[in-house]
Design an enzyme around this catalytic site. Structure first.
Site, PDB file in Angstrom:
ATOM      1  N   ASN A 374      -1.988  -5.711  -2.187  1.00 26.85           N
ATOM      2  CA  ASN A 374      -1.768  -5.794  -0.750  1.00 26.85           C
ATOM      3  C   ASN A 374      -0.863  -6.975  -0.455  1.00 26.85           C
ATOM      4  O   ASN A 374      -1.159  -8.092  -0.873  1.00 26.85           O
ATOM      5  CB  ASN A 374      -3.090  -6.031  -0.022  1.00 26.85           C
ATOM      6  CG  ASN A 374      -2.851  -6.497   1.412  1.00 26.85           C
ATOM      7  OD1 ASN A 374      -2.320  -5.767   2.229  1.00 26.85           O
ATOM      8  ND2 ASN A 374      -3.209  -7.754   1.716  1.00 26.85           N
ATOM      9  N   GLU A 375       0.205  -6.718   0.220  1.00 23.85           N
ATOM     10  CA  GLU A 375       1.075  -7.784   0.724  1.00 23.85           C
ATOM     11  C   GLU A 375       1.349  -8.867  -0.319  1.00 23.85           C
ATOM     12  O   GLU A 375       1.209 -10.057  -0.043  1.00 23.85           O
ATOM     13  CB  GLU A 375       0.429  -8.397   1.982  1.00 23.85           C
ATOM     14  CG  GLU A 375       1.409  -9.073   2.892  1.00 23.85           C
ATOM     15  CD  GLU A 375       0.743  -9.649   4.127  1.00 23.85           C
ATOM     16  OE1 GLU A 375       0.149 -10.727   4.028  1.00 23.85           O
ATOM     17  OE2 GLU A 375       0.814  -9.022   5.192  1.00 23.85           O
TER      18      GLU A 375
END
Ligand code: AHR
Length: 658
Positions: A374-375
């Site tokens: 994630n990110e």
């Protein structure tokens, strides 16, 4: 010049001026363009802001298994209560024993405070369940819903008695009907009589969960998800995928199987902000991966699970290599991905497919995409992602892999991220942008020049952070609507989108804006929710070219603050035009529907407010909602012409039957 001539001259000038000022747009209804993916306008669910436990997940009891590090957090005990840890569930071993308090006027018992209280609704039934044993013969408990603030009268407003008949652990159940709505009730349990009773996994659930599922979701909140018509459902985060450290990362295998034996995890958002500090924020994993998949199905969205890439939260651990799994220690993380795909899609004869079937879903969930990380950003991520891509593609060549471009919306790190994703042949790149008003107003052409041969775009988390205060209000939602014309126009490269976090408890949020806000008995949809819904319900099947003086309408200079895009829906045989006036004055628009002839009436849906700061709230949930109407389409010389005077600060969409 006499008066009549003067008047005619003035009128003529006015008419010409008016014409000159009109914003003339052309939509070529015959030039059917890129397919709009079914996954467009999805949702991003993260267990942040008490979105899961204390929110969407129906459970009303906090720390139901006594597994919080402070075992009695959320509970108040009185009398003779003992905490023990040799219970029937291996991964949740704690429980309490209620014993005789030693005097007939004393009492033994405990009270659960719920999540910011316990919310119950008038006339609704609640299922109390508990694993219990009474080693010395039948024991009895009284279960009550109480109003903790009531003085001088009975605190109890609903309750039931329950006999524990066995010396062995068994599950007991009793239904309690609430005679009133109360947002801040408590659950109180008394020991009745002299015989001791042990209690484990103390649970209170509304009987009416969404779609009446066991271990289900709060009905009003889940219904709001379905009502938005999301194309994709991304879960379970967000930063919680990564965890504060690797030990507290989200591990999907801990979230399946019997809920009583799912181990507790610390929530990444527990201690992130000292000004919004929630020391009791843990994940029961009651809402786990099986439930997420079922929910995706129930709301008609494609599931998009995101798994850990062997990295703890990069924001919290920065460049500390030691915080992350070493490259040669990634195998268990990669295996988690492979096993998840088998859990979601595998035949019931496979190890993980069988587990899915045992939980009640023999049919596959038809997962087609997996997010890995994630990110994340930088070399630290790229070198970890690579072996995941190889392993997943080797076993499941058709599985689409969603990589990330980090937290920046542009700039060096963003470019490097995209380059790496292209080289690695990720199928999609998850972009995140929480940006101010100016960014949204200036990004109306963001995707025009994206490489059409590279990975597709997942605009996976975005929101306009207004006035530095980051709260949900009309103006920011309008700018989001304006920006979204670019997502729509570039449907050939933008395949998935999802707004910033879905849910926030009004008393327990860490992050805003969010799509849906709630307390224990009520909820409201933000204006941004309605923007998303207007797009999702009118996404059409194919893009149509829409221009003004030959250019896309994207708030450029000379375009009077207008943004616009158009699609056709081949199923309903409609042309759908979305126009946003971000300006402070009304704008006349004239839309030539080229390829159509004759008069028509367009159906319109309008979202507007004369106060840019206005917002929906719990007390006024429908202050700003879409309004239906109609607009005239005249028969022009070469086309059908839709004319309208678009009010200031307005998002309006027009639907015209072919
Ligand atoms: O949405 C809140 C956080 O914002 C998410 O956890 C993270 O992905 C992003 O930085």
């Amino acid at each position: 010049m006499n008066y009549r001539m003067l008047t005619s001259a003035v009128l003529l000038t006015a008419a010409l001026t008016c014409k000159a000022q009109s914003n003339v747009m052309d939509v070529n209804t015959k030039k059917v363009g890129a397919v709009v993916q079914n996954t467009m306008y999805g949702m991003f669910f993260e267990d942040i802001n008490y979105a899961a436990d204390g929110g969407l997940y129906g459970e009303l009891v906090k720390n139901r298994s006594f597994e919080f590090p402070q075992s009695l957090m959320g509970w108040q005990t009185f009398g003779n209560v003992e905490l023990k840890n040799d219970g029937p569930f291996e991964r949740c071993p704690h429980y309490v024993t209620l014993s005789d308090p030693g005097h007939r006027d004393r009492r033994t018992g405990l009270v659960n405070e719920g999540y910011f209280g316990i919310g119950v609704l008038k006339g609704e039934e609640y299922r109390f369940t508990v694993w219990a044993k009474a080693p010395k013969g039948t024991g009895r408990i009284t279960v009550q819903l109480i109003d903790p603030k009531t003085m001088g009268e009975r605190q109890e407003f609903a309750g039931a008695k329950l006999d524990v008949k066995s010396a062995e652990w068994e599950k007991y159940e009793v239904i309690i009907k609430s005679p009133k709505t109360h947002a801040d009730a408590r659950l109180r349990i008394f020991l009745d009589g002299r015989n001791a009773v042990s209690l484990e996994h103390v649970s209170l659930f509304p009987v009416n969960t969404f779609k009446n599922r066991d271990n289900g979701m709060r009905r009003d909140l889940a219904q709001a998800l379905a009502d938005q018509h999301p194309g994709v459902f991304r879960f379970p985060g967000g930063c919680i995928v990564e965890g504060t450290d690797l030990a507290t990362r989200y591990q999907w295998k801990n979230t399946i199987g019997p809920v009583e034996n799912r181990p507790l995890n610390q929530n990444r958002w527990l201690h992130t902000f000292t000004h919004r500090f929630f020391p009791d924020y843990y994940q029961s994993y009651g809402l786990g991966f099986y439930e997420y998949f079922v929910l995706s199905e129930d709301i008609g969205a494609e599931p998009l699970p995101v798994l850990n890439v062997g990295m703890a939260c990069q924001f919290q651990n920065r460049n500390d290599e030691k915080a992350h799994a070493a490259i040669d220690e990634l195998q268990p993380y990669i295996q988690d991905c492979l096993d998840l795909i088998e859990f979601a899609n595998g035949d019931t004869s496979t190890t993980w497919g069988r587990k899915r079937a045992e939980m009640g879903h023999p049919a596959p969930f038809n997962m087609t995409m997996i997010g890995v990380g994630n990110e994340q950003w930088d070399e630290m991520y790229f070198k970890r992602l690579e072996p995941f891509v190889k392993a997943i593609k080797a076993r499941y060549p058709k599985m689409r892999i969603v990589g990330t471009s980090g937290p920046d919306s542009e700039g060096k790190m963003f470019e490097i991220g995209w380059k790496a994703m292209k080289e690695m042949k990720a199928d999609l790149v998850d972009e995140h942008f929480y940006r101010p008003e100016t960014w949204f107003l200036n990004s109306g052409l963001r995707y025009e020049n994206y490489d059409r041969k590279g990975p597709k775009v997942f605009a996976g988390e975005y929101a306009c952070h207004g006035k530095g205060k980051k709260w949900n209000h009309f103006e920011t939602s309008l700018y989001e609507a304006a920006f979204m014309t670019d997502l729509e126009r570039n449907a050939d490269v933008v395949w998935l989108t999802a707004y910033a976090p879905l849910f926030a408890h009004v008393d327990g949020w860490q992050w805003r804006p969010d799509l849906i806000w709630f307390d224990n008995t009520r909820m409201f949809k933000s204006v941004s929710y309605y923007v998303q819904q207007m797009y999702a319900m009118n996404k059409g099947t194919n893009v149509l070219p829409l221009t003004m003086a030959g250019k896309p309408v994207a708030g450029q200079e000379g375009q009077n603050g207008l943004f616009a895009s158009a699609v056709t829906d081949r199923n309903t045989r409609e042309v759908i035009v979305k126009v946003i006036n971000t300006g402070k004055t009304p704008q006349p628009v004239s839309i030539n529907l080229l390829g159509m002839k004759g008069e028509r009436t367009a159906a319109t849906v309008t979202l507007t407010s004369d106060d840019p700061d206005a917002e929906n709230t719990l007390d006024n949930p429908e202050r700003i909602v879409p309004q239906s109407g109609t607009a005239r389409c005249e028969a022009g010389k070469k086309s059908t012409v839709l004319t309208d005077n678009l009010p200031a600060m307005t998002f309006r969409l027009y639907k015209v039957k072919m």
